[in-house]
Design an enzyme around this catalytic site. Sequence first.
Site, mmCIF file in Angstrom:
data_model
loop_
_atom_site.group_PDB
_atom_site.id
_atom_site.type_symbol
_atom_site.label_atom_id
_atom_site.label_comp_id
_atom_site.label_asym_id
_atom_site.label_seq_id
_atom_site.Cartn_x
_atom_site.Cartn_y
_atom_site.Cartn_z
ATOM 1 N N GLU A 99 0.952 -1.179 0.179
ATOM 2 C CA GLU A 99 -0.025 0.036 -0.042
ATOM 3 C C GLU A 99 0.657 1.215 -0.059
ATOM 4 O O GLU A 99 1.962 1.107 0.587
ATOM 5 C CB GLU A 99 -0.861 0.206 1.322
ATOM 6 N N CYS A 114 3.421 8.229 1.236
ATOM 7 C CA CYS A 114 3.865 7.230 2.240
ATOM 8 C C CYS A 114 3.971 6.022 1.579
ATOM 9 O O CYS A 114 3.163 5.460 1.091
ATOM 10 C CB CYS A 114 2.678 7.035 3.478
ATOM 11 N N CYS A 121 4.563 -7.406 8.005
ATOM 12 C CA CYS A 121 5.583 -6.926 9.045
ATOM 13 C C CYS A 121 5.678 -7.934 9.823
ATOM 14 O O CYS A 121 4.704 -8.416 10.597
ATOM 15 C CB CYS A 121 5.201 -5.669 9.558
ATOM 16 N N CYS A 125 3.039 -4.787 15.909
ATOM 17 C CA CYS A 125 2.535 -3.761 16.963
ATOM 18 C C CYS A 125 0.968 -4.015 17.026
ATOM 19 O O CYS A 125 0.306 -4.440 16.157
ATOM 20 C CB CYS A 125 2.991 -2.445 16.592
ATOM 21 N N CYS A 128 -1.814 -1.983 15.032
ATOM 22 C CA CYS A 128 -1.407 -1.714 13.684
ATOM 23 C C CYS A 128 -2.164 -2.827 12.904
ATOM 24 O O CYS A 128 -1.897 -3.944 12.986
ATOM 25 C CB CYS A 128 0.103 -1.936 13.536
ATOM 26 N N GLY A 168 5.453 -2.255 6.695
ATOM 27 C CA GLY A 168 6.854 -2.995 7.117
ATOM 28 C C GLY A 168 7.608 -2.034 7.696
ATOM 29 O O GLY A 168 7.427 -0.861 8.227
ATOM 30 N N GLU A 169 8.539 -2.756 8.425
ATOM 31 C CA GLU A 169 9.818 -1.949 9.084
ATOM 32 C C GLU A 169 10.940 -1.825 8.340
ATOM 33 O O GLU A 169 11.494 -2.581 7.910
ATOM 34 C CB GLU A 169 10.155 -2.797 10.402
ATOM 35 N N SER A 198 10.669 6.043 9.239
ATOM 36 C CA SER A 198 10.254 5.841 10.390
ATOM 37 C C SER A 198 10.410 4.473 10.930
ATOM 38 O O SER A 198 10.004 3.517 10.040
ATOM 39 C CB SER A 198 8.591 6.234 10.305
ATOM 40 N N SER A 221 9.086 5.449 16.369
ATOM 41 C CA SER A 221 7.869 5.300 16.762
ATOM 42 C C SER A 221 7.937 4.601 18.324
ATOM 43 O O SER A 221 8.185 3.711 18.372
ATOM 44 C CB SER A 221 7.176 4.047 15.957
ATOM 45 N N LEU A 222 7.739 5.582 19.181
ATOM 46 C CA LEU A 222 8.061 4.983 20.592
ATOM 47 C C LEU A 222 6.792 4.381 21.238
ATOM 48 O O LEU A 222 6.870 3.426 21.907
ATOM 49 C CB LEU A 222 8.618 6.215 21.327
ATOM 50 N N HIS A 223 5.821 5.309 21.482
ATOM 51 C CA HIS A 223 4.232 4.689 21.707
ATOM 52 C C HIS A 223 4.340 4.487 23.252
ATOM 53 O O HIS A 223 3.253 3.852 23.707
ATOM 54 C CB HIS A 223 3.972 3.621 20.884
ATOM 55 N N ASN A 300 -10.844 -1.258 14.202
ATOM 56 C CA ASN A 300 -11.818 -2.563 14.767
ATOM 57 C C ASN A 300 -12.492 -3.102 13.717
ATOM 58 O O ASN A 300 -12.692 -4.373 13.777
ATOM 59 C CB ASN A 300 -12.712 -2.067 15.851
ATOM 60 N N CYS A 344 -1.780 2.066 7.827
ATOM 61 C CA CYS A 344 -1.283 1.036 6.882
ATOM 62 C C CYS A 344 -1.501 -0.445 7.224
ATOM 63 O O CYS A 344 -2.038 -0.654 8.274
ATOM 64 C CB CYS A 344 0.340 0.959 7.432
HETATM 65 S S1 SF4 Z 1 3.299 -0.283 13.125
HETATM 66 FE FE1 SF4 Z 1 5.058 -0.426 11.693
HETATM 67 S S2 SF4 Z 1 6.529 -1.838 12.560
HETATM 68 FE FE2 SF4 Z 1 4.620 -1.919 14.082
HETATM 69 S S3 SF4 Z 1 3.639 -3.806 12.821
HETATM 70 FE FE3 SF4 Z 1 2.683 -1.722 11.821
HETATM 71 S S4 SF4 Z 1 4.069 -1.571 9.939
HETATM 72 FE FE4 SF4 Z 1 5.114 -3.157 11.287
#
Ligand code: SF4
Length: 355
Positions: A99, A114, A121, A125, A128, A168-169, A198, A221-223, A300, A344
């Site tokens: 995407e 983006c 991934c 998370c 996500c 993805g990371e 990121s 991305s700390l969160h 959701n 994402c």
């Molecule tokens: S927020 Fe980023 S690193 Fe975390 S699962 Fe989603 S795509 Fe992967």
Amino acid sequence: MPNNSNDEKPALSGLGLPELLECLKASDLAEYKIKQIHSWLYAKYAGSFAKMTDLSISEREFLETNFKISALKQLDCQISKDGTKKYLFSLDQSDKYVESVFMKFQNRKELSVCVSSQVGCAVGCKFCATSFVNFKRNLTSQEIVDQVMSIQRDNNVRIGNIVYMGQGEPLLNTKEVIKSIKVFNYSVGIGGRHITVSTSGIIPGILELAKANLPITLALSLHAGDDELRNSLMPGVKIYTIKDTFEALDHYYEITKRRITIEYVLLAGVNDTIDQAKKLAKLISKLNCHVNLIPYNPINEISDTITFKRPSHEAQEAFKAVVETSGRKVTSRLERGKDISAACGQLHNKYLVSN
Ligand code: SF4
């Protein structure tokens, strides 16, 4: 030169000039002709070889027979009320999708995209949508760049800003990400200052990116303000403590002199408490950074098991006020495309459900 079916033909869009010269070296095309092709792809967004009118008819036919323009096939495009467009592309005639989101910000003159850097991934998370897409493979540099080129061709506009914040990371695919940044710089014409990578905090990747010393922005991305909460929200990075991650960010700043961005998705009743805000303020007080707060975009619809909620405006403001005591600049991110699954992984999941 092989005479392949369209799906098997090598794509040219997304390749930098050295790769394009390599890819076409077995042809009889002179180097200056290959540079013309490069210009058609990147300066004029040509979507077909027929448009490359300064090549001879036989040269265009040769290209048409042996190559294709795009490495990606557009499967879907959702358009938001605010003009944001979310694209779904398929890769290599397979069931692998990525995407990309095309955004216009009122406060920024450049158009933004983006991009995704992996199919699925592995970080997992909890908030996500991409965590529902199992990791399948890394994208190549060409596939990353061609997301932007495909969107430029579709809209006939110039993109001036790139964020690696899709599926993805990126720093689990650091080599191809660095290569793609160089193609954005030299072929697409987007400077490092208009590119943000990121990461969820992959320390070896941060160090590798520091070594490359590119003038881009690195966002973490700390969160969460402590390891316990972070590990529960982002299990894929629990091998890296916040302390070690911040040391890697310090090192990144020392090498690049580029201010770090800290991204923090606000989840109601989970990480938006005053206690977490105080911990965050303490963490960032010694780092050269600015903080971007992002109110959660509920997903959701993808799974009933995801029950996170968006904090109230008052809770967001109270959190922000505490974080500002750190002396660091704190902003709330302007959201785009809320009505079209712009987080994402959401469009990918919808596609899998409906097909
Ligand atoms: S927020 Fe980023 S690193 Fe975390 S699962 Fe989603 S795509 Fe992967």
